[in-house]
Design a protein around this motif. Sequence first.
Motif, PDB file in Angstrom:
ATOM      1  N   ALA A 533      28.886  43.476  52.897  1.00 55.74           N
ATOM      2  CA  ALA A 533      28.178  43.984  51.383  1.00 55.74           C
ATOM      3  C   ALA A 533      27.336  42.941  50.941  1.00 55.74           C
ATOM      4  CB  ALA A 533      29.329  44.110  50.541  1.00 55.74           C
ATOM      5  N   ASN A 534      26.278  43.575  50.047  1.00 56.21           N
ATOM      6  CA  ASN A 534      25.363  42.185  49.333  1.00 56.21           C
ATOM      7  C   ASN A 534      25.974  42.002  48.151  1.00 56.21           C
ATOM      8  OD1 ASN A 534      25.059  44.784  48.054  1.00 56.21           O
ATOM      9  ND2 ASN A 534      22.860  44.601  47.862  1.00 56.21           N
ATOM     10  N   GLN A 761      36.823  49.966  45.580  1.00 51.78           N
ATOM     11  CA  GLN A 761      37.077  48.566  46.141  1.00 51.78           C
ATOM     12  C   GLN A 761      35.896  47.958  46.618  1.00 51.78           C
ATOM     13  OE1 GLN A 761      39.169  51.305  47.076  1.00 51.78           O
ATOM     14  NE2 GLN A 761      40.669  50.616  45.400  1.00 51.78           N
ATOM     15  N   LEU A 762      34.967  48.784  46.986  1.00 55.66           N
ATOM     16  CA  LEU A 762      33.714  48.034  47.486  1.00 55.66           C
ATOM     17  C   LEU A 762      32.235  48.443  46.881  1.00 55.66           C
ATOM     18  CD1 LEU A 762      32.616  47.048  51.143  1.00 55.66           C
ATOM     19  CD2 LEU A 762      31.176  48.540  49.716  1.00 55.66           C
ATOM     20  N   ALA A 772      24.997  48.672  40.416  1.00 56.99           N
ATOM     21  CA  ALA A 772      26.248  48.924  41.538  1.00 56.99           C
ATOM     22  C   ALA A 772      26.379  50.220  41.761  1.00 56.99           C
ATOM     23  CB  ALA A 772      27.596  48.522  40.724  1.00 56.99           C
ATOM     24  N   PHE A 773      26.864  50.378  43.303  1.00 57.13           N
ATOM     25  CA  PHE A 773      26.914  51.595  43.822  1.00 57.13           C
ATOM     26  C   PHE A 773      28.186  51.578  44.710  1.00 57.13           C
ATOM     27  CE2 PHE A 773      25.342  54.283  47.534  1.00 57.13           C
ATOM     28  CZ  PHE A 773      26.022  55.405  47.317  1.00 57.13           C
ATOM     29  N   GLU A 774      29.172  52.479  44.471  1.00 59.52           N
ATOM     30  CA  GLU A 774      30.567  52.424  45.077  1.00 59.52           C
ATOM     31  C   GLU A 774      30.474  53.748  45.985  1.00 59.52           C
ATOM     32  OE1 GLU A 774      32.532  53.043  41.745  1.00 59.52           O
ATOM     33  OE2 GLU A 774      32.796  50.780  41.272  1.00 59.52           O
ATOM     34  N   PRO A 775      29.963  53.661  47.193  1.00 56.02           N
ATOM     35  CA  PRO A 775      29.986  54.702  48.043  1.00 56.02           C
ATOM     36  C   PRO A 775      31.053  55.236  48.320  1.00 56.02           C
ATOM     37  CG  PRO A 775      29.340  52.582  49.296  1.00 56.02           C
ATOM     38  CD  PRO A 775      29.282  52.419  47.849  1.00 56.02           C
TER      39      PRO A 775
END
Length: 863
Positions: A533-534, A761-762, A772-775
Motif C-alpha cells: 500500500a502507499n 482495513q486497507l 483515501a480509497f478503500e477498495p
Amino acid sequence: MPQQFLYEQLDGASKMGLLKKEVPDFLVENLNPNFELRGYQKEAFARFFHCYNGDYENKEYPLHFLFNMATGSGKTLIMAGLILYLYEQGYRNFLFFVNSTNIIEKTKDNFLNNLSSKYLFNDKIFFDNKQVQIKQVDNFDGTSNQDINICFTTIQKLHGDLYNEKENSLTSEDFKNKKIVLLADEAHHSQVQTRNGQREIFEKPNWENTVEKIFKQNTSNLLLEFTATLDLSQREINEKYRNKIIYKYDLKEFRNDGYSKDVELLHTDTDRRDRIIQAIILSQYRQEVAGKHGINLKPVILFKAQKTIAQSEDNKKLFHKIIESLSVKDIEGTRKRSNIEILQKAFSFFKENKISNTILVKKLKDGFAENKTLSVNEEQEKEKYQLLLNSLEDKNNQIRAIFAVQKLNEGWDVLNLFDIVRLYETRDGKNNRPGKTTISEAQLIGRGARYFPFKLSETDDKFKRKYDKELQNELRVLEELHYHSHNESRYISEIRIALVEEGMIDENELEVELKMKEEFKKTPFYKSGLIYANEKIKRSFEKVKSLDDLGVKKKNIVTRIMSGGGMTTALFEKGLVMKEGVQRVREDFKIKNFEPHIVKNALTRNEFFNFSSLKNYFPKLTSIREFIESDKYLANFGITFEMERYATAIDNLEKFKAIIKLLEQIEGEIKENLTEYIGSEEFTPTFIKNHRISKDKKIKVKKDSERLDGQEEFLEDKDWYVFNANYGTSQEKDFVKMFASQINDLRRKFKQIYLFRNEKQLKIYNFSNGQAFEPDYLLFLVNKVGNSITYQLFLEPKGKYLVEGEKWKNQFLENIRDKFKDKILEFSKSKKYKITGVPFYQSENENEFKRKLLETIGINSKN
C-alpha cells in the motif's frame, strides 16, 4: 391530503439540487476555524438562506422558522453563523432566550469569551475590512449600529420584564422601533399555550404569547427557534409549525450519519459497589487506549441517583470509600467474576501493555481522588461549578466523576462522557412500556452520547465514528457510551424501547462477524505473503519554479473602467467594442509595464502573496522583486482595460484595483489545483498476517439490507475466498459469483489464488491529491511457472448510479495500472510483486470487466 411541512418541501428541493449549498466566505471566515462546518450544518444554512431570500407558498411576515435538530448537532454554531449572516443583511440586535440559567451562562461563554475552548467566533470579526465587536447588552436602547449586540435572558425573566417594566430592562418599544432577531433555544419550553390547545394570542399572559407579542411588533423582526424536542403528534403543535420547521434532523439521523457515540447497555448482576468498580476500570481502559494512540483523553463518568439528593450524596460517600480502600484483590475479583466482553478486553489490554493490578490500583486511586469528583445536585452547586461542567474536555480540568440526580438532564454540553452508571434498581414501566423515569434516562443517554472528536490520519473525519465496520478495533471503545445498570430483564427491555424511540439504538441493526478461514491461516501465503500500500504524504514544492508548474493557465483578465459618459455611433471600427451606444476601446498591459510600487502595494493587500507564503509554493524564489519581474512568475501576466475611446489615461487606482483582481484569480486557480497532500508513488509491504485486513472483525448490518446475506453457503468450500462471508452489496455479491466462474481459467496460470474482502482495513491514496480509497477487494495471484511473481490487484464493484460520483476512484485504478505496468517490486529474490488495478466492475458490463481483468494479468480472453 394534508399540506406538506415546510421541511418536507425543502427535503425534496434539496434532493433535486434546487438548494444552493454554498456558505458565504464572510460567514465561514468569521467563525472559529476549529469548528469545521459539517454537511448537515451547511444544509441548515442553505435552507435558511433559501427561505429568507426567496418566495414560497404560505410565507408569512414577520419571519418565524424552527430548526428541529438533534442534541449535540451544533445548533449553537448554527446560531452563531446566522448572527453573522443577518448582520450582513442589516440586523444589529439579537435577543437570545432560553428557560435555563445554566444554558444562558454556557451560551455567553460560547458567544463572548474568546479564551474559551468552545468560543464560536473567530478572534477578530471583519465585514468589508472593518472590525466588528460582539457586545452583551441589557436592552436595545442606544446600542451600537456598527457592532453585534446580544441580550441574553431567560424566558422567565423576559416575561417578567415585559409585564413589570423596570429601569434598564427590555420593553415592548425595543421590538417596535428596531428590527430584532429573537433566538429561542430549547424552544419546546415556550410552547405552553399551543400545547394546551389555546392558539389565541390575547389569552392570559404566558411565555408563548409574550414571545409572539414582542415578535409581531415589527414585520422586520425574526424569530428563530431551536429544539431537539418537538411533539408533532400533538395536533396544535403540528398545525402551528407546519410552515415554520425549516429543517428536521433528528437523533436517529444524527447517529446513523456517524456523529454520535454508539450506546452499549452493560447490565450486570452486581450491587452498587461492583458496578462502580467496573465503571472505573472501563474508564481507565479508555484513557490507556487513547494514550497509546497519542490521543489526549480524560474520560468522565456520571453516577446517577434515582430521586433524592440524599441518595446522590450516599453514592458519593460510597464511591470515595471504594477508592480509598481499593486493592489488588478487588481488581482480581472483578476480573474473575466478570464475563462481560468489554471488561475482559480491558484486562487483556492491561496485560499486553504491562499494566499490572498494582499499577492499575495506583492509577485509579490517583485518577478518581476526591478532588477530581463533583456533585451537582443543588442549583447553587450547579451555578458554582458551571465553568468546570462546561469545560470537562479541557486539559486543565481534572474532573473524572460527577454525581447527580436530575440537574444535568438538559443543557449539558460534554463530549468526553463515556459511562453513565445507574446506581438504583427500581423501575416505573407498565405494560412493557417505559415509564417517565426510563424515558428521562434515555434522553440523558442521548445528551451524553456526543462524539469525542479525534483522528489518527489526515483522511479521518475527526467528528464521525470510524470503526462501525471494525468493531474489534481497540479504538472502538472511544466511540461507545456504556450505560451501566442492574441486570433486570423488564427494565432492560424498557430502556431499549426508550432508546430505540429516542433514536440512539437502531432496532433494525445486527452485529455479524467476518472471520478468516482456518484453512487459509495454515497456508504459506498467510504466513509469509505480503500486502502493498502507499501512504499519504505532504506535497513537496521543491521542483516548482514557476506559476505554470502550479497549473496556472489563465494569464489575463479584462477589467472595465466606468466613466458615466457616452456617445452614439453607427460605425464598427477596428479595436472598438460597442456597448449600448457607448464606443469603447481595449488596451493591453503586462505586469512588467506597471510601476513596481503599484504591484508591490497590491501584493501586500493579500496575505497569500506575502513573501513567506510564496516561499511555501516556490522554494527557489529569492525576492518579491523576482516574483514581479521574472517571466516565470508575474511579469508576462496581462490586464486588458476596457474604457471609453476618449477616456483620459488610466490612473494608478484603476491599475491597483485591476492587479488585485488578477492576483485573486491566480490565487483561486492555485488553490483549486493544489491540495496539501498527495499519495506517494512508492508502495511499501507489510506481512499479511500482521495487517489489519487479516483480522477477524465484527460489523453492523441492517436487518432489511441486501448486505445481511453473507453468501456463507456459497463461499464455504471456496478455498480462494479467505473469509467466511461476504456482507456486501448486491453488486459486490455479483462480482464474487463472476470471479468464481473464472477460477478454472485462472488456475491454469496461477498456483495460488486468494480474494480478500476489505472492510475499511486497507487504504490507498490518490496520487494527485492524497484522497483515501478503500477498495472493496484485493486479489493475490501467484505465478505457476517462470519468475515467481505475485500479482496484487485492487478491485472495486460499483453500481451504475454511483459511478459518476466516484469517477476519481476509477481513474486512480487506471493510474495504478499504468504507473506499475512495467514495474516489479522485489522484496527478496523469492518474493516479487506486481501491483495493478482494474477499472470498476459493473454487473451490466461484466464481460468487459472480465476482458480487462484477464488482459491485466496476461491471459488471453475468450470473449
